[in-house]
Design an enzyme around this catalytic site. Structure first.
Site, PDB file in Angstrom:
ATOM      1  N   CYS A 192     -13.843 -11.914  19.259  1.00 33.97           N
ATOM      2  CA  CYS A 192     -13.074 -10.972  18.446  1.00 33.97           C
ATOM      3  C   CYS A 192     -11.971 -10.319  19.260  1.00 33.97           C
ATOM      4  CB  CYS A 192     -13.987  -9.903  17.838  1.00 33.97           C
ATOM      5  SG  CYS A 192     -14.854  -8.896  19.063  1.00 33.97           S
TER       6      CYS A 192
ATOM      7  N   CYS B 148      -8.017   1.520  -1.647  1.00 36.15           N
ATOM      8  CA  CYS B 148      -7.655   0.814  -0.415  1.00 36.15           C
ATOM      9  C   CYS B 148      -7.520  -0.665  -0.766  1.00 36.15           C
ATOM     10  CB  CYS B 148      -8.718   1.022   0.656  1.00 36.15           C
ATOM     11  SG  CYS B 148      -8.433   0.063   2.162  1.00 36.15           S
TER      12      CYS B 148
ATOM     13  N   GLN C 109     -21.110  -9.083   8.760  1.00 37.90           N
ATOM     14  CA  GLN C 109     -19.666  -9.267   8.771  1.00 37.90           C
ATOM     15  C   GLN C 109     -19.019  -8.693   7.519  1.00 37.90           C
ATOM     16  OE1 GLN C 109     -17.836 -10.265  11.117  1.00 37.90           O
ATOM     17  NE2 GLN C 109     -18.914 -11.688  12.451  1.00 37.90           N
TER      18      GLN C 109
ATOM     19  N   CYS D 299       0.837  -1.200   0.000  1.00 37.73           N
ATOM     20  CA  CYS D 299       0.000   0.000   0.000  1.00 37.73           C
ATOM     21  C   CYS D 299       0.871   1.249   0.000  1.00 37.73           C
ATOM     22  CB  CYS D 299      -0.929   0.000   1.208  1.00 37.73           C
ATOM     23  SG  CYS D 299      -1.980   1.467   1.333  1.00 37.73           S
TER      24      CYS D 299
ATOM     25  N   ASP E 256     -21.254 -14.909  21.167  1.00 34.59           N
ATOM     26  CA  ASP E 256     -20.462 -14.124  20.206  1.00 34.59           C
ATOM     27  C   ASP E 256     -20.498 -12.670  20.666  1.00 34.59           C
ATOM     28  OD1 ASP E 256     -19.099 -13.124  18.046  1.00 34.59           O
ATOM     29  OD2 ASP E 256     -20.777 -13.285  16.648  1.00 34.59           O
TER      30      ASP E 256
END
Length: 592
Positions: free
Chosen positions: A548, A299, A423, A177, A521
């Protein structure tokens, strides 16, 4: 283009949601615990020697601290002028004492030093040593020897800027990038993808051992292979028999991280802040550590179509003279451009987040978007007039097209609205949910409870293999979406209810609903303590924990272990390549 620091972010947690207020003392205890965990996590892999010194910061006060506190108490009886003088003298004394402490350090602020990098913390910063003193060095990789400039020192550690690399790691690559050094969205593009996957597994292992106090099997891959061979010799391999054999393995099996064959262009959602420079309307990303917007058109972790839509919207905005929102003044119209792309169906949704309901030249804007972006099936406006950095407001309306777009995860279809959580990496989401279903060990006869169910993504996956699934979520809009998605897929063996899991699940138990399997979750902060108590009281045969945040996963696993469960295995999944975030799925079973 979008900042990944929050990981999945759990954006289904609407900011309007009110968290139940707990007792003051309990709140202080929890907050102190979180601060200790954050400090421990920051030290990261390869830096366990620092932990004892770092944690000592929260220990007992030394004599000088006690004297200072006593001085503070006495100053309450002084006059206003005396208090002011006393405060100035005290601050000077503190600075003097602090400087005296730092004078004994091997490095001082603005020094340049050669630093041996021995690990990497959870922020992706290199963990280095100079004469035993720890320095965090962004951009440095484990195994490297670098030259850095010291930016700040504390009693036990400090921060340094990477100047050059004297000895490079074999895992170092050139970040593809062009604006990687400026953008804060990715943190470890300078590390090979294979090394990223290995580091993420090790990060999970480290926090399980350090925070969860769990014993981790030496080599998850080798232990899994041994267990598989043993099961096959017994005449078959399935989820139940596999987990039974893994339970005999010494320690928790942490498998190699499941990565992507193509770890680029994986994001299906762009949330782009809009601003103004001398050249006009800009949109892209916040410069690292600031709210200064830097214009960008590409991106590498974003779907190409999202890039195209954002670039076109900026172009149209400039042409029509649309003003950008100014955080400091609270004026200006366009705040964010949000684009969602359905990978399987190709449908796109564009959401213009505005500081006010009226859009100048709205017909021209919509017409130009439709002309140049034929894949867009929905154009919406979200109105957010609050002085906040939260993206969405409460009012959303359709400017053109449908109010939803449709996509699939596996063979389950989902309707995605402007504000619904979905998601952002659908490829890895299918991997994550498939592992969740595998760990649930369903035969079609079980009752499953899905806590923190969101719009029902995991619930509907489970419903294909269970007798009955109950989902609970505190955000009403998410439950509305979940019910719609159940009807969309004609699944009648799933029921959704609004509320906090720790309140709803006990109510279900009183109604005679008991779970064979509970799936959680939670957001990054982990499970509510009352939910963990509820799980221990309900005593399901299995608990599947989708996480997460490895640190809060480890904390909650410890609580469940102490309550009668055994953590059998943990599967890390790379949902956000080139960032420090890692998802995990953990299987726990009741101890015999």
């Amino acid at each position: 283009m979008t900042n990944n620091r929050s990981g999945r972010g759990k954006s289904r947690r609407n900011t309007a949601t009110v968290t139940p207020v707990q007792g003051k003392q309990h709140h202080k205890t929890i907050q102190a615990k979180k601060e200790r965990e954050l400090e421990q996590s920051r030290v990261g892999a390869g830096n366990k020697m620092l932990r004892a010194g770092t944690e000592s910061k929260s220990g007992n006060m030394d004599n000088s601290d006690r004297k200072m506190r006593a001085g503070e108490r006495k100053s309450r009886h002084f006059s206003k002028g005396e208090r002011s003088n006393d405060r100035r003298n005290q601050e000077a004394s503190n600075r003097s004492r602090s400087n005296a402490e730092r004078s004994d350090l091997p490095v001082q602020k603005n020094d340049e030093a050669v630093i041996d990098i021995i690990g990497m913390n959870h922020d992706g910063e290199g963990v280095g040593r100079v004469e035993g003193f720890t320095l965090f060095v962004p951009g440095a990789l484990p195994g490297e020897k670098v030259r850095g400039k010291v930016l700040k020192t504390k009693k036990q550690y400090g921060y340094a800027k990477l100047l050059d690399i004297a000895q490079s790691s074999p895992d170092r690559i050139a970040a593809p990038c062009a604006i990687y050094d400026q953008c804060g969205g990715c943190q470890i593009q300078h590390m090979s993808y294979e090394a990223q996957l290995s580091w993420k597994r090790q990060h999970v292992v480290d926090v399980l051992e350090r925070i969860g106090k769990l014993s981790v099997a030496t080599d998850g891959k080798a232990d899994t292979a041994k267990a598989s061979d043993s099961v096959m010799n017994d005449g078959g391999l399935n989820a139940d028999s596999m987990s039974v054999h893994l339970r005999r393995v010494h320690g928790v099996v942490v498998h190699p991280t499941l990565g992507m064959s193509e770890p680029w262009r994986y994001r299906n959602k762009a949330q782009v802040p809009i601003g103004v420079t001398e050249g006009g309307l800009v949109g892209g990303f916040y410069a690292r550590g600031s709210h200064r917007i830097v214009d960008m058109n590409t991106c590498l972790i974003q779907d190409e179509h999202n890039d195209e839509v954002v670039a076109r919207v900026k172009e149209i905005g400039r042409m029509l003279g649309i003003s950008a929102y100014n955080e400091e003044t609270g004026r200006g119209l366009l705040r964010h451009v949000v684009v969602k792309t359905a990978f399987r169906t190709g449908e796109m949704m564009l959401v213009l987040v505005t500081n006010g309901r009226d859009i100048p030249h709205a017909d021209a804007w919509i017409g130009s978007i439709r002309e140049h972006i034929p894949h867009v099936a929905s154009i919406c406006q979200n109105v957010n007039t609050k002085r906040t950095n939260v993206i969405f407001g409460d009012d959303t309306r359709v400017l053109w097209g449908r109010d939803v777009i449709y996509d699939y995860i596996g063979n389950v279809q989902f309707a995605i609205s402007a504000r619904s959580f979905y998601q952002v990496n659908p490829v890895q989401t299918e991997v994550l949910y498939s592992k969740t279903v595998e760990y649930a060990g369903l035969t079609g006869k079980e009752t499953v409870i899905d806590a923190y169910c969101g719009i029902g993504t995991i619930s509907l996956f489970l419903a294909q293999h269970a007798d009955q699934v109950y989902g609970v979520e505190i955000v009403k809009e998410a439950i509305d979406d979940a019910r719609s998605n159940a009807l969309l897929n004609e699944m009648r063996n799933v029921k959704f209810e609004v509320g906090a899991s720790e309140d709803v699940i006990p109510a279900w138990k009183e109604q005679g609903i008991t779970a064979d399997v509970i799936v959680v979750d939670p957001p990054r902060k982990g499970c509510d303590p009352r939910l963990l108590d509820t799980i221990l009281e309900m005593k399901p045969e299995r608990v599947v924990y989708v996480s997460c945040n490895p640190s809060t996963l480890a904390r909650d696993l410890r609580i469940l272990e102490d309550g009668g469960y055994k953590t059998v295995e943990v599967q890390p999944v790379d949902m956000f390549p080139h960032t420090v975030h890692v998802e995990s799925v953990a299987l726990l079973v009741r101890k015999d």
